[in-house]
Design a protein around this motif. Structure first.
Motif, short mmCIF file in Angstrom:
data_model
loop_
_atom_site.label_atom_id
_atom_site.label_comp_id
_atom_site.label_asym_id
_atom_site.label_seq_id
_atom_site.Cartn_x
_atom_site.Cartn_y
_atom_site.Cartn_z
N VAL A 65 0.84 -1.21 0.00
CA VAL A 65 0.00 0.00 0.00
C VAL A 65 0.87 1.25 0.00
CG1 VAL A 65 -1.73 1.30 1.30
CG2 VAL A 65 -1.91 -1.19 1.13
N ALA A 66 1.95 1.23 0.79
CA ALA A 66 2.82 2.40 0.84
C ALA A 66 3.39 2.72 -0.53
CB ALA A 66 3.95 2.17 1.84
N HIS A 67 3.68 1.70 -1.32
CA HIS A 67 4.22 1.93 -2.65
C HIS A 67 3.14 2.37 -3.64
CE1 HIS A 67 6.51 1.34 -6.33
NE2 HIS A 67 5.54 0.57 -6.79
N VAL A 68 2.00 1.73 -3.57
CA VAL A 68 0.94 1.97 -4.56
C VAL A 68 0.20 3.28 -4.31
CG1 VAL A 68 -1.29 1.09 -5.39
CG2 VAL A 68 0.63 -0.48 -5.08
N ALA A 69 0.03 3.65 -3.03
CA ALA A 69 -0.85 4.78 -2.69
C ALA A 69 -0.11 6.05 -2.31
CB ALA A 69 -1.79 4.37 -1.55
N PHE A 70 1.21 5.97 -2.08
CA PHE A 70 1.93 7.15 -1.62
C PHE A 70 3.13 7.44 -2.52
CE2 PHE A 70 -0.10 5.42 2.18
CZ PHE A 70 -0.69 6.56 2.74
N VAL A 71 3.50 8.72 -2.56
CA VAL A 71 4.69 9.16 -3.26
C VAL A 71 5.71 9.73 -2.29
CG1 VAL A 71 5.62 10.78 -4.97
CG2 VAL A 71 3.44 9.62 -5.40
N ALA A 72 5.24 10.55 -1.35
CA ALA A 72 6.13 11.19 -0.37
C ALA A 72 6.64 10.16 0.63
CB ALA A 72 5.39 12.32 0.35
N TRP A 73 7.95 10.12 0.82
CA TRP A 73 8.53 9.14 1.73
C TRP A 73 8.11 9.34 3.18
CZ3 TRP A 73 10.48 4.56 1.06
CH2 TRP A 73 10.92 4.19 -0.22
N PRO A 74 7.97 10.56 3.70
CA PRO A 74 7.49 10.69 5.08
C PRO A 74 6.12 10.04 5.27
CG PRO A 74 8.47 12.75 4.35
CD PRO A 74 8.39 11.88 3.15
N ARG A 75 5.25 10.16 4.28
CA ARG A 75 3.93 9.52 4.41
C ARG A 75 4.05 8.00 4.33
NH1 ARG A 75 -0.68 13.33 1.56
NH2 ARG A 75 0.10 15.32 2.35
N ARG A 76 4.92 7.51 3.48
CA ARG A 76 5.12 6.07 3.39
C ARG A 76 5.62 5.52 4.74
NH1 ARG A 76 8.17 5.55 -2.53
NH2 ARG A 76 6.25 5.41 -3.79
N ILE A 77 6.59 6.22 5.33
CA ILE A 77 7.15 5.76 6.61
C ILE A 77 6.09 5.80 7.69
CG2 ILE A 77 8.83 6.31 8.40
CD1 ILE A 77 10.66 7.34 6.12
N ALA A 78 5.29 6.87 7.72
CA ALA A 78 4.23 6.98 8.74
C ALA A 78 3.19 5.88 8.57
CB ALA A 78 3.57 8.36 8.64
N PHE A 79 2.85 5.58 7.31
CA PHE A 79 1.87 4.52 7.07
C PHE A 79 2.42 3.16 7.51
CE2 PHE A 79 -0.17 1.24 4.53
CZ PHE A 79 -1.52 1.54 4.73
N MET A 80 3.70 2.88 7.23
CA MET A 80 4.28 1.61 7.64
C MET A 80 4.32 1.49 9.16
SD MET A 80 4.94 -0.42 5.22
CE MET A 80 5.86 -1.57 6.23
N ALA A 81 4.62 2.59 9.84
CA ALA A 81 4.61 2.56 11.31
C ALA A 81 3.22 2.22 11.82
CB ALA A 81 5.10 3.90 11.87
N MET A 82 2.21 2.83 11.22
CA MET A 82 0.84 2.54 11.63
C MET A 82 0.46 1.09 11.32
SD MET A 82 -2.70 4.38 10.42
CE MET A 82 -2.42 3.88 8.72
N ALA A 83 0.94 0.57 10.18
CA ALA A 83 0.61 -0.80 9.79
C ALA A 83 1.20 -1.81 10.76
CB ALA A 83 1.12 -1.08 8.38
N VAL A 84 2.25 -1.43 11.49
CA VAL A 84 2.84 -2.33 12.49
C VAL A 84 2.21 -2.11 13.86
CG1 VAL A 84 4.96 -2.90 13.72
CG2 VAL A 84 5.02 -2.51 11.25
N ILE A 85 2.02 -0.85 14.26
CA ILE A 85 1.55 -0.54 15.61
C ILE A 85 0.09 -0.95 15.80
CG2 ILE A 85 1.08 1.34 17.21
CD1 ILE A 85 3.54 2.76 16.03
N VAL A 86 -0.75 -0.65 14.81
CA VAL A 86 -2.18 -0.95 14.96
C VAL A 86 -2.44 -2.45 15.17
CG1 VAL A 86 -4.40 -0.94 13.75
CG2 VAL A 86 -2.99 1.12 13.77
N PRO A 87 -1.82 -3.35 14.41
CA PRO A 87 -2.04 -4.78 14.67
C PRO A 87 -1.58 -5.22 16.05
CG PRO A 87 -1.10 -4.49 12.50
CD PRO A 87 -1.01 -3.16 13.18
N VAL A 88 -0.48 -4.65 16.55
CA VAL A 88 -0.01 -5.03 17.89
C VAL A 88 -1.04 -4.64 18.94
CG1 VAL A 88 1.76 -4.61 19.63
CG2 VAL A 88 2.42 -4.91 17.24
N ILE A 89 -1.55 -3.42 18.84
CA ILE A 89 -2.57 -2.97 19.79
C ILE A 89 -3.85 -3.79 19.63
CG2 ILE A 89 -4.04 -1.02 20.43
CD1 ILE A 89 -1.75 0.83 19.58
N ALA A 90 -4.23 -4.05 18.39
CA ALA A 90 -5.44 -4.82 18.13
C ALA A 90 -5.33 -6.23 18.69
CB ALA A 90 -5.72 -4.88 16.63
N ASN A 91 -4.14 -6.83 18.58
CA ASN A 91 -3.97 -8.19 19.12
C ASN A 91 -4.08 -8.19 20.64
OD1 ASN A 91 -3.18 -11.08 18.58
ND2 ASN A 91 -1.54 -10.48 19.98
#
Length: 513
Positions: free
Chosen positions: A212-238
């Protein structure tokens, strides 16, 4: 990993010459890829088995189709490039082959699988050229997700889940206590096992988030922020899922709560969290859906170090075959072992009947010899000694591998927590229904090296195979049941002091003395 495109697409975008080149290079690449998979068929089959049977790596089944989709999305830009065989790409094939060989020699499946994928990537670069490879950079890199990795996350995520669940249970008024990874409530106890750590969820989300970070984003700060969320949210959800399961058990029963948990987590929960992550990131998507995936203009030229296509394919296969042959020669080394081995005599300790109340034995199905027995001293203390001996190690016959050692896969015994080393051995506390507890201390011998570290076992195994030395490998386990008023660790240490040192004990048993 193979690339095939309709001729019409390339004719329209880059001319008949490009279309013919794509058909030729793509066809040869396809054949080379199939032959590579056949040459390393054990690893190919192992990957397919893991993808199909492992709940942790089931998402890998979708990586191949996703790579195909990513390539298809680039078909217009790729049609303007002319593929050409490029001999420097063989360096990547060689790097993958070397990585595979190291993994095979050391018994590290991750390195073998990674090496096979890198060889396929190298074949692609060699047969299509550097400029096409630049256009295919992300699909080629995304192929790394074909490799099952991330199991090392299980331990930290188990601890994180326990750390989140306990305060939530306290807030909900559920009386609970924790012992390592075991959470006990009045209704029963729950093991925050590897499968419940959320690791499979996080690993799959890393692959999903990268796409998703590659397909939906161009700016690297947004890609990094999205990847951080993609890791943190599942940990909290679990953590919330684990809390919900235990709270439901508090209100109903353990059986009812765990049954519902598996259904929800397997079919609903993962989908909901994926949707939540996308929903959160949606408003920051900044990539134009109609934008080109890469600029083909600076890549519309042929590389200098070109080579005949069929010669390139032959060199790819020859390079890979060289490492396979080298591994076969190394694997043929074995150490001479006696026809049978026996437990040693230990001064001050007598052989005793097996502990039927808490039977335990390590799992080494591929060992050449394994002996196990119980000892008791004159003061009523008892320990269990188990020794496994290998004449050599290779794929399917390893001293250290998943599901072997002190605990087998789906064992009735469960690891509770690690303990301080005992007489230099790695120690842990395990439990089984009853409940009953044991402490197990473990040592390994590779050649002349005694270690308690599985990583050192792998490194020493590699060292022996590359530099020579005895390929014999030995595992020594000393265990004792936890009883009120007794220091189990002290009893194990006393036994090892009398029976050891460990290297001498391993040598005595493995040599049949």
């Amino acid at each position: 990993m193979t690339m095939a495109f309709p001729a019409a697409d390339f004719t329209a975008g880059g001319g008949a010459g490009n279309a013919a080149a794509w058909r030729r290079q793509g066809g040869v690449l396809g054949v080379a890829a199939v032959l590579l998979l056949a040459l390393f068929w054990r690893d190919s089959a192992d990957l397919a088995r893991i993808w199909w049977t492992s709940t942790t790596f089931g998402h890998c089944l979708f990586i191949g189709p996703v790579i195909g989709w990513l390539v298809w999305q680039r078909r217009v830009e790729l049609a303007r490039l002319q593929p050409a065989s490029w001999w420097p790409g063989l360096v990547l094939v060689g790097a993958g082959g070397l990585g595979w060989f190291v993994g095979d020699a050391a018994g590290v499946a991750l390195a073998r699988h990674l090496g096979l994928v890198v060889m396929l990537q190298g074949a692609t670069v060699t047969l299509l050229g550097p400029y096409v490879a630049r256009g295919l950079l992300f699909p080629l890199a995304y192929a790394f997700f074909l490799v099952p990795f991330g199991e090392s996350l299980e331990g930290p995520l188990q601890s994180a889940t326990v750390a989140m669940v306990m305060p939530m249970l306290a807030l909900a008024g559920v009386p609970a206590s924790v012992d390592g990874v075991l959470i006990t409530i009045p209704n029963g106890y729950f093991e925050v096992a590897e499968a419940c750590s959320g690791a499979k969820f996080v690993i799959a989300m890393i692959a999903y988030g990268t796409l998703v970070a590659h397909v939906a984003f161009v700016a690297w700060p947004r890609r990094i922020a999205f990847m951080a969320m993609a890791v943190i949210v599942p940990v909290i959800a679990n953590g919330l899922r684990a809390f919900g399961t235990i709270y439901a058990a508090h209100l109903t029963s353990v059986e009812a709560a765990t049954g519902v948990d598996h259904i929800i987590f397997g079919w609903v929960f993962f989908g909901l969290v994926m949707a939540a992550v996308i929903a959160i990131g949606w408003r920051w998507f900044d990539r134009d859906p109609d934008a080109a995936w890469f600029d083909p203009a600076p890549l519309q030229r042929l590389p200098r170090q070109r080579i005949d296509t069929y010669v390139a394919a032959a060199l790819v296969l020859t390079t890979a075959s060289g490492f396979a042959g080298w591994a076969g020669a190394v694997a043929a080394q074995t150490a001479a072992l006696p026809d049978r081995i026996a437990l040693p005599t230990v001064p001050g300790w007598q052989r005793a009947d097996a502990n039927l109340a808490a039977p335990w034995q390590p799992h080494y199905p591929s060992a050449d010899h394994i002996v196990a027995g119980r000892y008791a001293d004159g003061q009523g203390r008892s320990v269990d000694l188990a020794i496994a001996v290998f004449s050599s190690q290779h794929e399917g016959k390893e001293l250290v591998s998943f599901g072997t050692g002190a605990l087998r896969e789906d064992d009735r015994w469960v690891r509770v927590a690690g303990l301080p080393p005992i007489a230099g051995g790695a120690a842990m506390r395990i439990t089984a229904p009853g409940p009953v507890e044991r402490v197990v201390a473990t040592w390994y011998q590779i050649g002349d090296v005694i270690t308690a570290s599985p990583r050192v076992v792998k490194l020493e195994t590699l060292k022996v195979k590359l530099l020579g030395g005895s390929p014999r490998a030995v595992a020594v386990h000393v265990s004792a049941q936890v009883l009120p008023g007794e220091s189990v660790s002290a009893a194990i240490a006393r036994f090892v002091t009398v029976a050891g040192p460990i290297e001498r004990l391993a040598d005595r048993v493995a040599s049949g003395q």
